[in-house]
Scaffold this active site. Structure first.
Site, PDB file in Angstrom:
ATOM      1  N   ASN A   1      12.527  -5.348   7.167  1.00  0.00           N
ATOM      2  CA  ASN A   1      11.678  -4.551   6.275  1.00  0.00           C
ATOM      3  C   ASN A   1      12.538  -3.720   5.329  1.00  0.00           C
ATOM      4  O   ASN A   1      13.665  -3.371   5.660  1.00  0.00           O
ATOM      5  CB  ASN A   1      10.782  -3.618   7.116  1.00  0.00           C
ATOM      6  CG  ASN A   1       9.580  -3.125   6.333  1.00  0.00           C
ATOM      7  OD1 ASN A   1       8.843  -3.928   5.778  1.00  0.00           O
ATOM      8  ND2 ASN A   1       9.379  -1.821   6.272  1.00  0.00           N
TER       9      ASN A   1
ATOM     10  N   ASP B   1      -4.008 -12.506   1.117  1.00  0.00           N
ATOM     11  CA  ASP B   1      -3.744 -13.287  -0.088  1.00  0.00           C
ATOM     12  C   ASP B   1      -3.641 -14.797   0.141  1.00  0.00           C
ATOM     13  O   ASP B   1      -3.587 -15.568  -0.821  1.00  0.00           O
ATOM     14  CB  ASP B   1      -2.459 -12.779  -0.784  1.00  0.00           C
ATOM     15  CG  ASP B   1      -1.259 -12.704   0.162  1.00  0.00           C
ATOM     16  OD1 ASP B   1      -1.090 -13.613   0.995  1.00  0.00           O
ATOM     17  OD2 ASP B   1      -0.476 -11.747   0.046  1.00  0.00           O
TER      18      ASP B   1
ATOM     19  N   CYS C   1     -26.977 -12.027  -2.653  1.00  0.00           N
ATOM     20  CA  CYS C   1     -27.225 -13.266  -1.925  1.00  0.00           C
ATOM     21  C   CYS C   1     -28.427 -13.966  -2.561  1.00  0.00           C
ATOM     22  O   CYS C   1     -29.463 -13.330  -2.797  1.00  0.00           O
ATOM     23  CB  CYS C   1     -27.524 -12.911  -0.477  1.00  0.00           C
ATOM     24  SG  CYS C   1     -28.065 -14.293   0.536  1.00  0.00           S
TER      25      CYS C   1
ATOM     26  N   HIS D   1      -6.791  -9.400   9.037  1.00  0.00           N
ATOM     27  CA  HIS D   1      -7.577  -8.528   8.146  1.00  0.00           C
ATOM     28  C   HIS D   1      -8.449  -9.332   7.193  1.00  0.00           C
ATOM     29  O   HIS D   1      -8.769  -8.859   6.098  1.00  0.00           O
ATOM     30  CB  HIS D   1      -6.654  -7.593   7.355  1.00  0.00           C
ATOM     31  CG  HIS D   1      -6.103  -6.465   8.179  1.00  0.00           C
ATOM     32  ND1 HIS D   1      -5.013  -5.723   7.813  1.00  0.00           N
ATOM     33  CD2 HIS D   1      -6.518  -5.945   9.370  1.00  0.00           C
ATOM     34  CE1 HIS D   1      -4.767  -4.799   8.742  1.00  0.00           C
ATOM     35  NE2 HIS D   1      -5.660  -4.926   9.696  1.00  0.00           N
TER      36      HIS D   1
ATOM     37  N   SER E   1       6.257  -5.149   7.006  1.00  0.00           N
ATOM     38  CA  SER E   1       5.139  -4.277   7.398  1.00  0.00           C
ATOM     39  C   SER E   1       5.650  -2.901   7.763  1.00  0.00           C
ATOM     40  O   SER E   1       6.671  -2.773   8.450  1.00  0.00           O
ATOM     41  CB  SER E   1       4.385  -4.873   8.584  1.00  0.00           C
ATOM     42  OG  SER E   1       3.383  -3.968   9.011  1.00  0.00           O
TER      43      SER E   1
ATOM     44  N   CYS F   1     -31.529 -13.989   0.179  1.00  0.00           N
ATOM     45  CA  CYS F   1     -32.322 -12.822   0.606  1.00  0.00           C
ATOM     46  C   CYS F   1     -32.136 -11.603  -0.282  1.00  0.00           C
ATOM     47  O   CYS F   1     -32.763 -10.575  -0.049  1.00  0.00           O
ATOM     48  CB  CYS F   1     -31.975 -12.469   2.054  1.00  0.00           C
ATOM     49  SG  CYS F   1     -30.406 -11.624   2.231  1.00  0.00           S
TER      50      CYS F   1
ATOM     51  N   PHE G   1       0.811  -1.211   0.000  1.00  0.00           N
ATOM     52  CA  PHE G   1       0.000   0.000   0.000  1.00  0.00           C
ATOM     53  C   PHE G   1       0.847   1.265   0.000  1.00  0.00           C
ATOM     54  O   PHE G   1       0.485   2.244  -0.610  1.00  0.00           O
ATOM     55  CB  PHE G   1      -0.915   0.005   1.240  1.00  0.00           C
ATOM     56  CG  PHE G   1      -2.169  -0.807   1.062  1.00  0.00           C
ATOM     57  CD1 PHE G   1      -2.504  -1.362  -0.151  1.00  0.00           C
ATOM     58  CD2 PHE G   1      -3.031  -0.988   2.129  1.00  0.00           C
ATOM     59  CE1 PHE G   1      -3.674  -2.092  -0.316  1.00  0.00           C
ATOM     60  CE2 PHE G   1      -4.203  -1.722   1.982  1.00  0.00           C
ATOM     61  CZ  PHE G   1      -4.518  -2.276   0.748  1.00  0.00           C
TER      62      PHE G   1
HETATM   63  P1  NAD Z   1       2.299  -1.393   3.994  1.00  0.00           P
HETATM   64  O1  NAD Z   1       2.048  -1.175   2.540  1.00  0.00           O
HETATM   65  O2  NAD Z   1       1.877  -0.327   4.942  1.00  0.00           O
HETATM   66  O3  NAD Z   1       3.851  -1.626   4.229  1.00  0.00           O
HETATM   67  C1  NAD Z   1       4.560  -2.564   3.506  1.00  0.00           C
HETATM   68  C2  NAD Z   1       6.011  -2.469   3.945  1.00  0.00           C
HETATM   69  O4  NAD Z   1       6.694  -3.484   3.257  1.00  0.00           O
HETATM   70  C3  NAD Z   1       6.686  -1.144   3.619  1.00  0.00           C
HETATM   71  O5  NAD Z   1       7.206  -0.569   4.802  1.00  0.00           O
HETATM   72  C4  NAD Z   1       7.824  -1.523   2.652  1.00  0.00           C
HETATM   73  O6  NAD Z   1       9.032  -0.887   2.980  1.00  0.00           O
HETATM   74  C5  NAD Z   1       7.959  -3.004   2.880  1.00  0.00           C
HETATM   75  N1  NAD Z   1       8.352  -3.762   1.695  1.00  0.00           N
HETATM   76  C6  NAD Z   1       7.973  -3.604   0.404  1.00  0.00           C
HETATM   77  N2  NAD Z   1       8.531  -4.536  -0.378  1.00  0.00           N
HETATM   78  C7  NAD Z   1       9.302  -5.302   0.446  1.00  0.00           C
HETATM   79  C8  NAD Z   1      10.138  -6.421   0.237  1.00  0.00           C
HETATM   80  N3  NAD Z   1      10.299  -6.967  -0.985  1.00  0.00           N
HETATM   81  N4  NAD Z   1      10.781  -6.951   1.308  1.00  0.00           N
HETATM   82  C9  NAD Z   1      10.631  -6.408   2.553  1.00  0.00           C
HETATM   83  N5  NAD Z   1       9.857  -5.354   2.803  1.00  0.00           N
HETATM   84  C10 NAD Z   1       9.197  -4.804   1.762  1.00  0.00           C
HETATM   85  O7  NAD Z   1       1.714  -2.788   4.367  1.00  0.00           O
HETATM   86  P2  NAD Z   1       1.159  -3.309   5.752  1.00  0.00           P
HETATM   87  O8  NAD Z   1       2.042  -2.842   6.855  1.00  0.00           O
HETATM   88  O9  NAD Z   1       0.920  -4.750   5.548  1.00  0.00           O
HETATM   89  O10 NAD Z   1      -0.238  -2.583   5.892  1.00  0.00           O
HETATM   90  C11 NAD Z   1      -1.077  -2.412   4.783  1.00  0.00           C
HETATM   91  C12 NAD Z   1      -2.419  -3.081   4.812  1.00  0.00           C
HETATM   92  O11 NAD Z   1      -2.653  -3.463   3.481  1.00  0.00           O
HETATM   93  C13 NAD Z   1      -2.522  -4.351   5.547  1.00  0.00           C
HETATM   94  O12 NAD Z   1      -3.597  -4.177   6.355  1.00  0.00           O
HETATM   95  C14 NAD Z   1      -2.892  -5.443   4.551  1.00  0.00           C
HETATM   96  O13 NAD Z   1      -4.119  -6.044   4.964  1.00  0.00           O
HETATM   97  C15 NAD Z   1      -3.212  -4.738   3.299  1.00  0.00           C
HETATM   98  N6  NAD Z   1      -2.593  -5.280   2.066  1.00  0.00           N
HETATM   99  C16 NAD Z   1      -2.479  -6.639   1.876  1.00  0.00           C
HETATM  100  C17 NAD Z   1      -1.867  -7.113   0.724  1.00  0.00           C
HETATM  101  C18 NAD Z   1      -1.754  -8.604   0.543  1.00  0.00           C
HETATM  102  O14 NAD Z   1      -2.614  -9.351   0.984  1.00  0.00           O
HETATM  103  N7  NAD Z   1      -0.675  -9.075  -0.085  1.00  0.00           N
HETATM  104  C19 NAD Z   1      -1.351  -6.235  -0.223  1.00  0.00           C
HETATM  105  C20 NAD Z   1      -1.488  -4.848   0.000  1.00  0.00           C
HETATM  106  C21 NAD Z   1      -2.103  -4.383   1.157  1.00  0.00           C
HETATM  107 ZN    ZN Z   2     -28.584 -12.996   2.465  1.00  0.00          ZN
END
Ligand code: NAD
Ligand code: ZN
Length: 251
Positions: free
Chosen positions: A219, A109, A158, A124, A198, A161, A40
């Site tokens: 990270n 995912d 749905c 989430h 994260s 309903c 994100f």
């Molecule tokens: P975030 O986007 O806030 O942060 C992601 C972090 O990952 C960043 O700080 C970045 O520096 C780091 N990053 C990016 N590429 C990387 C790599 N190759 N190796 C190591 N670090 C790397 O994400 P968040 O903290 O998970 O919070 C965002 C929200 O978005 C979450 O709640 C999540 O549910 C949702 N989300 C989920 C997905 C998924 O399911 N894959 C994708 C996007 C967002």
């Molecule tokens: Zn329903």
């Protein structure tokens, strides 16, 4: 990898040995970037640099469902076709080898389970299911996708309903799912929390590290926890975790 990262990884390997069996992991979007799913917040690439986060809110779902579901298709598409990468595989191996007892993920995912991790808490939600906003009947997510793509409905319904079907992911404005409580318990019972990929910017998940006696962060970019953490390593999660696994005698 720089010499500095190598030294820090050695220290992290020592820490994991010392906390074998009582380490929990917390992952975020960064672990799945190498599987082709954008995070994100990474400047220039993250999803929020291209769209307004509020387009994926409960308010948007209720107020402009057609636009909301259009956005869902765009945003979820990469995750629906993705495969686990080396980072997911290493975390599954660390559980098999007895270093890690459980994993909390913000990701929707399903790639940790696909890689073989067993004790996974999804704070989430996930992309496996959808549910009716009125009668709460659960459907496989495919039903929602089928109605949007094949039947070209602008809002999936749905069959019991007629209520709107929504994906079982936590949107802005939603209460946290019960699994968040399980995640809190997992962190409260660990002796080391390893955070991977994260930004630790998203509330209330960013409150979890405060429940852990010790924190280590892997990270790409800096996080608000780096100063307080026992140690942090900056870089690509798949590469760093691969080296870590070698240091711990795994492959
Ligand atoms: P975030 O986007 O806030 O942060 C992601 C972090 O990952 C960043 O700080 C970045 O520096 C780091 N990053 C990016 N590429 C990387 C790599 N190759 N190796 C190591 N670090 C790397 O994400 P968040 O903290 O998970 O919070 C965002 C929200 O978005 C979450 O709640 C999540 O549910 C949702 N989300 C989920 C997905 C998924 O399911 N894959 C994708 C996007 C967002
Ligand atoms: Zn329903």
């Amino acid at each position: 990898m720089t010499d500095g990262s190598q030294t820090k990884l050695q220290a992290l390997a020592e820490l994991l040995r010392a906390h074998a069996g009582s380490t929990a992991v917390l992952t975020g979007a960064g672990i799945s970037v190498d599987s082709g799913i954008p995070d994100f917040r990474t400047p220039g690439q993250g999803l929020w640099t291209r769209m307004d986060p509020m387009e994926l809110s409960v308010e948007a779902l209720r107020g402009q469902p057609e636009r909301f579901f259009q956005r869902c298709l765009e945003v979820f598409a990469p995750a629906l076709n993705a495969r686990p990468n080396r980072g997911h595989q290493v975390l599954a191996a660390l559980e098999r080898m007895g270093f890690v007892f459980g994993l909390i993920t913000q990701n929707i995912d399903g790639l940790h389970q696909a890689a073989g991790s067993q004790n996974v808490v999804e704070v989430h939600g996930n992309l496996r299911n959808a549910s009716c906003m009125d009668c709460h009947r659960t459907y496989p997510l495919e039903e929602l996708l089928h109605q949007l793509r094949e039947k070209q409905l602008s809002r999936p319904q749905c069959s019991d309903c007629g209520g709107i079907l929504r994906p079982d992911v936590t949107l802005f404005g939603d209460a946290m799912p019960p699994d968040f409580g399980r995640g809190q318990e997992m962190v409260a019972s660990c002796s080391l929390l390893l955070v991977v990929g994260s930004s630790l910017e998203v509330s209330p998940v960013n409150s979890l590290p405060a429940l852990a006696p010790q924190v280590a962060v892997v990270n790409l970019d800096a996080t608000p926890w780096d100063r307080t953490a026992r140690l942090y390593v900056r870089g690509n999660a798949s590469e760093l975790l691969s080296s870590l696994l070698e240091m711990l005698g795994g492959s």
